[in-house]
Design a protein around this motif. Structure first.
Motif, mmCIF file in Angstrom:
data_model
loop_
_atom_site.group_PDB
_atom_site.id
_atom_site.type_symbol
_atom_site.label_atom_id
_atom_site.label_comp_id
_atom_site.label_asym_id
_atom_site.label_seq_id
_atom_site.Cartn_x
_atom_site.Cartn_y
_atom_site.Cartn_z
ATOM 1 N N ALA A 139 -1.540 -5.493 -2.747
ATOM 2 C CA ALA A 139 -2.521 -6.158 -1.898
ATOM 3 C C ALA A 139 -3.178 -5.115 -1.004
ATOM 4 N N SER A 140 -4.366 -5.418 -0.506
ATOM 5 C CA SER A 140 -5.113 -4.472 0.322
ATOM 6 C C SER A 140 -5.319 -5.007 1.727
ATOM 7 N N LEU A 141 -5.647 -4.101 2.635
ATOM 8 C CA LEU A 141 -5.890 -4.467 4.022
ATOM 9 C C LEU A 141 -7.343 -4.864 4.241
ATOM 10 N N ALA A 142 -7.612 -5.492 5.359
ATOM 11 C CA ALA A 142 -8.981 -5.853 5.713
ATOM 12 C C ALA A 142 -9.844 -4.597 5.774
ATOM 13 N N SER A 177 0.835 -1.202 0.000
ATOM 14 C CA SER A 177 0.000 0.000 0.000
ATOM 15 C C SER A 177 0.871 1.254 0.000
ATOM 16 N N ALA A 178 1.919 1.236 0.807
ATOM 17 C CA ALA A 178 2.817 2.398 0.896
ATOM 18 C C ALA A 178 3.573 2.600 -0.413
ATOM 19 N N ILE A 179 4.034 1.496 -1.007
ATOM 20 C CA ILE A 179 4.762 1.595 -2.279
ATOM 21 C C ILE A 179 3.865 2.209 -3.352
ATOM 22 N N GLY A 180 2.616 1.749 -3.400
ATOM 23 C CA GLY A 180 1.688 2.269 -4.391
ATOM 24 C C GLY A 180 1.357 3.734 -4.185
ATOM 25 N N ALA A 181 1.329 4.162 -2.927
ATOM 26 C CA ALA A 181 0.960 5.544 -2.618
ATOM 27 C C ALA A 181 2.134 6.511 -2.722
ATOM 28 N N LEU A 182 3.372 5.975 -2.704
ATOM 29 C CA LEU A 182 4.555 6.839 -2.656
ATOM 30 C C LEU A 182 5.533 6.506 -3.781
ATOM 31 N N PRO A 183 5.186 6.826 -5.031
ATOM 32 C CA PRO A 183 6.096 6.562 -6.160
ATOM 33 C C PRO A 183 7.284 7.507 -6.146
ATOM 34 N N ASN A 184 8.378 7.075 -6.777
ATOM 35 C CA ASN A 184 9.572 7.941 -6.802
ATOM 36 C C ASN A 184 9.560 8.909 -7.985
ATOM 37 N N GLY A 185 8.640 8.707 -8.930
ATOM 38 C CA GLY A 185 8.526 9.637 -10.049
ATOM 39 C C GLY A 185 9.625 9.529 -11.067
ATOM 40 N N GLY A 186 10.579 8.615 -10.864
ATOM 41 C CA GLY A 186 11.667 8.435 -11.818
ATOM 42 C C GLY A 186 12.723 9.514 -11.785
ATOM 43 N N THR A 187 12.725 10.339 -10.743
ATOM 44 C CA THR A 187 13.739 11.400 -10.639
ATOM 45 C C THR A 187 14.538 11.237 -9.347
ATOM 46 N N LYS A 188 15.710 11.821 -9.310
ATOM 47 C CA LYS A 188 16.573 11.725 -8.141
ATOM 48 C C LYS A 188 15.902 12.334 -6.915
ATOM 49 N N ASP A 189 15.338 13.544 -7.078
ATOM 50 C CA ASP A 189 14.658 14.199 -5.950
ATOM 51 C C ASP A 189 13.401 13.432 -5.547
ATOM 52 N N ALA A 213 -6.470 -9.317 5.411
ATOM 53 C CA ALA A 213 -5.469 -8.513 4.702
ATOM 54 C C ALA A 213 -4.569 -9.357 3.803
ATOM 55 N N GLY A 214 -3.877 -8.659 2.900
ATOM 56 C CA GLY A 214 -2.844 -9.298 2.084
ATOM 57 C C GLY A 214 -3.316 -9.886 0.780
ATOM 58 N N HIS A 215 -4.506 -9.493 0.305
ATOM 59 C CA HIS A 215 -5.054 -10.067 -0.922
ATOM 60 C C HIS A 215 -5.271 -8.999 -1.997
ATOM 61 N N SER A 216 -5.401 -9.461 -3.222
ATOM 62 C CA SER A 216 -5.701 -8.552 -4.333
ATOM 63 C C SER A 216 -6.660 -9.239 -5.295
ATOM 64 N N VAL A 217 -7.237 -8.456 -6.182
ATOM 65 C CA VAL A 217 -8.114 -8.967 -7.243
ATOM 66 C C VAL A 217 -7.504 -8.540 -8.559
ATOM 67 N N VAL A 218 -7.088 -9.507 -9.373
ATOM 68 C CA VAL A 218 -6.419 -9.201 -10.637
ATOM 69 C C VAL A 218 -7.014 -10.063 -11.748
ATOM 70 N N SER A 219 -7.508 -9.423 -12.800
ATOM 71 C CA SER A 219 -8.078 -10.144 -13.934
ATOM 72 C C SER A 219 -6.972 -10.859 -14.705
ATOM 73 N N GLY A 220 -7.213 -12.135 -15.002
ATOM 74 C CA GLY A 220 -6.221 -12.901 -15.742
ATOM 75 C C GLY A 220 -6.196 -14.343 -15.285
ATOM 76 N N GLN A 221 -5.189 -15.096 -15.740
ATOM 77 C CA GLN A 221 -5.084 -16.504 -15.407
ATOM 78 C C GLN A 221 -3.732 -16.822 -14.776
ATOM 79 N N VAL A 222 -3.674 -17.983 -14.141
ATOM 80 C CA VAL A 222 -2.430 -18.478 -13.565
ATOM 81 C C VAL A 222 -1.977 -19.647 -14.422
ATOM 82 N N ILE A 223 -0.878 -19.481 -15.129
ATOM 83 C CA ILE A 223 -0.378 -20.502 -16.046
ATOM 84 C C ILE A 223 0.996 -20.961 -15.588
ATOM 85 N N ASN A 224 1.131 -22.251 -15.292
ATOM 86 C CA ASN A 224 2.394 -22.818 -14.801
ATOM 87 C C ASN A 224 2.917 -22.046 -13.591
ATOM 88 N N ASN A 225 1.972 -21.790 -12.654
ATOM 89 C CA ASN A 225 2.298 -21.069 -11.411
ATOM 90 C C ASN A 225 2.782 -19.652 -11.651
#
Length: 362
Positions: free
Chosen positions: A325-328, A112-124, A292-304
């Protein structure tokens, strides 16, 4: 002289009584094995959150992928601490065997923190994100230490402890933004809420007070406009946390524009309930997180291997291949406008069978 001696004897008796009373109070204040276990686990969860977010902070600052070795070390330290706490308690821990569930909650906060706090691709931007990620980890650790200390003492949480941690957290965010270059600003409130939810979730998991009421999805009736379904309590027993079998296996068919609820991870299980729903075009599926700790993603699981197709994903239909992933308590809605069969999965738990399907009829 006799008077002086008798006075000394009386004084000595008072001292002995006082010392004995003090010793008794110390003995009464000694934490129980269960309290020690809870305290150690709370501390371990906080340290893992701080350590993993410190790993992510280094990656953000360097504008590089996170070091897997750094993450593995945090995981090992956490698991060792959990195992030690349960061993030393000799069966007296309030809850046992929940390291995986707590790890998932920690990982959900990190994502959640990673998703909310991107680095923007710049040094600053990287420096700013690094500072905020590190501050988030420190806040999570500090608040869990507040609870850990309270558990050891057998008292309520010090009323000044958590506010102090929050003040330091907000100060760090303000300082980072004042330096400029941040990819995002004004996000301290959202992250503070995430940390608070995380701390509450961990405390509930370790004290055994997480939800145990099973849910089922009721079929809505046809109406002129959209209607919704609500999870209804049932009298069935809680599903064991080790079960990977969906609690509902039959399809739920809806008629007309409507919304159907799917529970994500009910009772700590790794399933979607129901695993399959059948709806019509223009209907909506409403996913609600029971753990907590789950997500919903459209698609399939192929060979794990997770193969996201980008059609939909929590929490906001963006960057589906790396959806966090999201919290409860989280929710996610998607309205289906094209007929077809839509498989989906939980990214962290797809390989152990946490998958679902939405069948959309014309």
């Amino acid at each position: 002289m006799a008077y002086a001696f008798s006075s000394f004897v009386m004084w000595l008796a008072i001292v002995e009584f006082t010392v004995a009373g003090f010793a008794a109070s110390v003995a009464l204040a000694k934490p129980t094995p269960a309290a020690k276990c809870l305290s150690a686990k709370l501390k371990a969860a906080g340290k893992k959150a701080a350590a993993k977010l410190a790993c992510e902070a280094k990656a953000a600052q360097k504008l590089k992928p996170v070091d897997s070795g750094c993450l593995d070390k945090a995981k090992t330290v956490f698991e060792t601490a959990f195992s030690k706490a349960e061993t030393q308690a000799k069966g007296a821990c309030g809850t046992t065997g929940n390291a995986g569930a707590v790890e998932a909650t920690v990982d959900a906060l990190v994502q959640s923190a990673i998703g909310a706090l991107p680095n923007g691709g710049t040094k600053d931007g990287g420096k700013c994100a690094a500072s905020k990620l590190k501050a988030t980890g420190k806040a999570a650790l500090a608040e869990l230490l507040c609870r850990s200390n309270a558990a050891t003492k057998g008292t309520g949480v010090d009323p000044d402890c958590i506010p102090k941690a929050e003040a330091a957290f907000m100060k760090a965010f303000t300082k980072a933004e004042q330096k400029g270059g941040c990819a995002t600003t004004g996000d301290v409130g959202a992250l503070d809420t995430s940390v608070g939810d995380f701390v509450d979730q961990v405390a509930a998991q370790l004290s055994g007070t997480t939800g145990t009421t099973a849910t089922t999805t009721t079929t809505v009736t046809t109406g002129p406009g959209p209607t919704t379904t609500s999870p209804a309590p049932t009298t069935t027993s809680p599903v064991p946390t080790t079960s990977l079998v969906p609690t509902t296996t039959t399809s739920t068919t809806l008629r007309g524009p409507s919304t159907v609820t799917v529970t994500v991870g009910p009772n700590g299980t790794f399933v979607f309930d129901p695993a399959m729903v059948t709806i019509k075009v223009a209907d909506t599926v409403h996913w609600t997180w029971a753990s907590a700790g789950h997500s919903v993603v459209s698609g399939q699981v192929i060979n794990n291997t997770n193969m996201a197709d980008g059609k939909f994903c929590s929490p906001n239909d963006t960057n589906c291949a790396t959806a966090p992933a999201s919290l409860a308590g989280a929710t996610y809605d998607h309205t289906f406008t094209v007929a077809g069969t839509y498989p989906y999965y939980c990214a962290p738990h797809s390989v152990i069978g946490m998958v679902g399907t939405v069948v959309v009829q014309p």
